[in-house]
Design a protein around this motif. Structure first.
Motif, PDB file in Angstrom:
ATOM      1  N   ASP A  54     -23.217 -39.119   0.365  1.00 29.30           N
ATOM      2  CA  ASP A  54     -23.075 -38.078   1.127  1.00 29.30           C
ATOM      3  C   ASP A  54     -22.372 -36.717   0.809  1.00 29.30           C
ATOM      4  OD1 ASP A  54     -24.499 -36.307   2.799  1.00 29.30           O
ATOM      5  OD2 ASP A  54     -23.263 -36.985   4.734  1.00 29.30           O
ATOM      6  N   SER A  60     -27.247 -36.033   4.192  1.00 28.21           N
ATOM      7  CA  SER A  60     -27.507 -36.391   5.550  1.00 28.21           C
ATOM      8  C   SER A  60     -28.552 -35.153   5.639  1.00 28.21           C
ATOM      9  CB  SER A  60     -26.440 -35.990   6.317  1.00 28.21           C
ATOM     10  OG  SER A  60     -25.306 -37.198   6.290  1.00 28.21           O
ATOM     11  N   ARG A  61     -28.163 -34.122   5.340  1.00 30.14           N
ATOM     12  CA  ARG A  61     -29.188 -32.800   5.563  1.00 30.14           C
ATOM     13  C   ARG A  61     -30.697 -33.055   4.866  1.00 30.14           C
ATOM     14  NH1 ARG A  61     -25.851 -27.365   5.165  1.00 30.14           N
ATOM     15  NH2 ARG A  61     -28.047 -26.466   5.565  1.00 30.14           N
ATOM     16  N   ALA A  64     -32.403 -35.576   7.064  1.00 27.91           N
ATOM     17  CA  ALA A  64     -33.031 -34.840   8.057  1.00 27.91           C
ATOM     18  C   ALA A  64     -34.047 -34.176   7.915  1.00 27.91           C
ATOM     19  CB  ALA A  64     -31.873 -33.905   8.808  1.00 27.91           C
ATOM     20  N   TYR A  65     -34.225 -33.551   6.820  1.00 24.25           N
ATOM     21  CA  TYR A  65     -35.449 -32.770   6.472  1.00 24.25           C
ATOM     22  C   TYR A  65     -36.690 -33.791   6.307  1.00 24.25           C
ATOM     23  CZ  TYR A  65     -38.879 -30.633   3.273  1.00 24.25           C
ATOM     24  OH  TYR A  65     -39.879 -30.277   2.794  1.00 24.25           O
ATOM     25  N   ASP A  69     -36.676 -32.680  10.502  1.00 22.64           N
ATOM     26  CA  ASP A  69     -36.119 -31.193  10.699  1.00 22.64           C
ATOM     27  C   ASP A  69     -36.267 -30.551   9.694  1.00 22.64           C
ATOM     28  OD1 ASP A  69     -34.455 -29.440  11.303  1.00 22.64           O
ATOM     29  OD2 ASP A  69     -32.482 -30.667  11.493  1.00 22.64           O
ATOM     30  N   ALA A  72     -33.463 -28.323   8.140  1.00 24.07           N
ATOM     31  CA  ALA A  72     -31.889 -28.849   7.653  1.00 24.07           C
ATOM     32  C   ALA A  72     -31.573 -28.390   6.430  1.00 24.07           C
ATOM     33  CB  ALA A  72     -32.272 -30.178   7.630  1.00 24.07           C
ATOM     34  N   LEU A  73     -32.626 -27.919   5.303  1.00 22.77           N
ATOM     35  CA  LEU A  73     -32.224 -27.605   4.090  1.00 22.77           C
ATOM     36  C   LEU A  73     -31.693 -26.157   4.109  1.00 22.77           C
ATOM     37  CD1 LEU A  73     -34.784 -29.493   2.132  1.00 22.77           C
ATOM     38  CD2 LEU A  73     -32.424 -30.289   2.783  1.00 22.77           C
ATOM     39  N   ILE A  76     -28.246 -24.300   2.557  1.00 26.75           N
ATOM     40  CA  ILE A  76     -27.512 -25.231   1.808  1.00 26.75           C
ATOM     41  C   ILE A  76     -26.909 -24.175   0.579  1.00 26.75           C
ATOM     42  CG2 ILE A  76     -27.374 -27.064   0.077  1.00 26.75           C
ATOM     43  CD1 ILE A  76     -29.005 -28.883   1.880  1.00 26.75           C
TER      44      ILE A  76
END
Length: 185
Positions: A54, A60-61, A64-65, A69, A72-73, A76
């Motif tokens: 990670d 993790s993001r 999540a996407y 979610d 989530a990206l 970045i």
């Protein structure tokens, strides 16, 4: 240059993620690993990829996407390299919200170069950070799914996945997932 490397499982296959200095430098599918490495080496010369869990929280993001979610990206930090024009195209792609699509012509016009659709397509195809720079959200002038270097089935899955935010339900790659007629917004 040394970058941290992580692998993230997805319904479309394993994703390779390269990060360093607080930014994402590469994101591609494991079956496209030679292209992933060539892209990094074209920008940095010799690159050492060190396994890391990670890096910068980016894995993790990404998970999540993939889990639904769709925001989530966003935000970045990316370091894609590229020419000034490519960077402008990639920045414009990042403005396309999840669940929406744009045409190559729309992107060109938004850059103030309405006759540059083909150049936009070429820049789109050289995107070294898939998903975070969402080149899958660009469609042909009639809304057709065109030109995704990791495969049209993946593009179809991603658009269906993002349509899930609007009540759709994506299936695993290889299934009958279809975003329907892609829409320009």
């Amino acid at each position: 240059m040394e970058l941290s490397l992580d692998e993230v499982e997805s319904p479309m296959g394993i994703l390779l993620l390269a990060a360093g200095g607080g930014a994402l430098h590469g994101l591609d599918f494991a079956d496209c690993a030679p292209r992933f490495r060539r892209s990094l080496e074209a920008r940095y010369g010799a690159v050492a990829l060190r396994a890391a869990a990670d890096p910068c929280g980016f894995s993790s993001r990404l998970k999540a996407y993939l889990g639904g979610d769709h925001g989530a990206l966003a935000g970045i930090p990316v370091e894609p390299g590229g020419t000034a024009f490519q960077r402008r195209v990639w920045a414009e792609l990042q403005r396309i919200p999840p669940g929406a699509t744009r045409t190559y012509g729309h992107i060109a016009a938004s850059l103030g170069q309405p006759s540059a659709s083909r150049a936009v397509g070429l820049a789109n195809g050289r995107n070294p950070i898939c998903l975070v720079i969402p080149c899958h959200r660009v469609v042909g002038s009639g809304g057709e799914l065109t030109g995704y270097s990791a495969g049209i089935e993946r593009k179809r899955w991603l658009l269906a996945h993002e349509a899930g935010a609007r009540g759709g339900s994506p299936e695993r790659l290889g299934g009958a997932a279809s975003p329907g007629r892609a829409r320009e917004r």
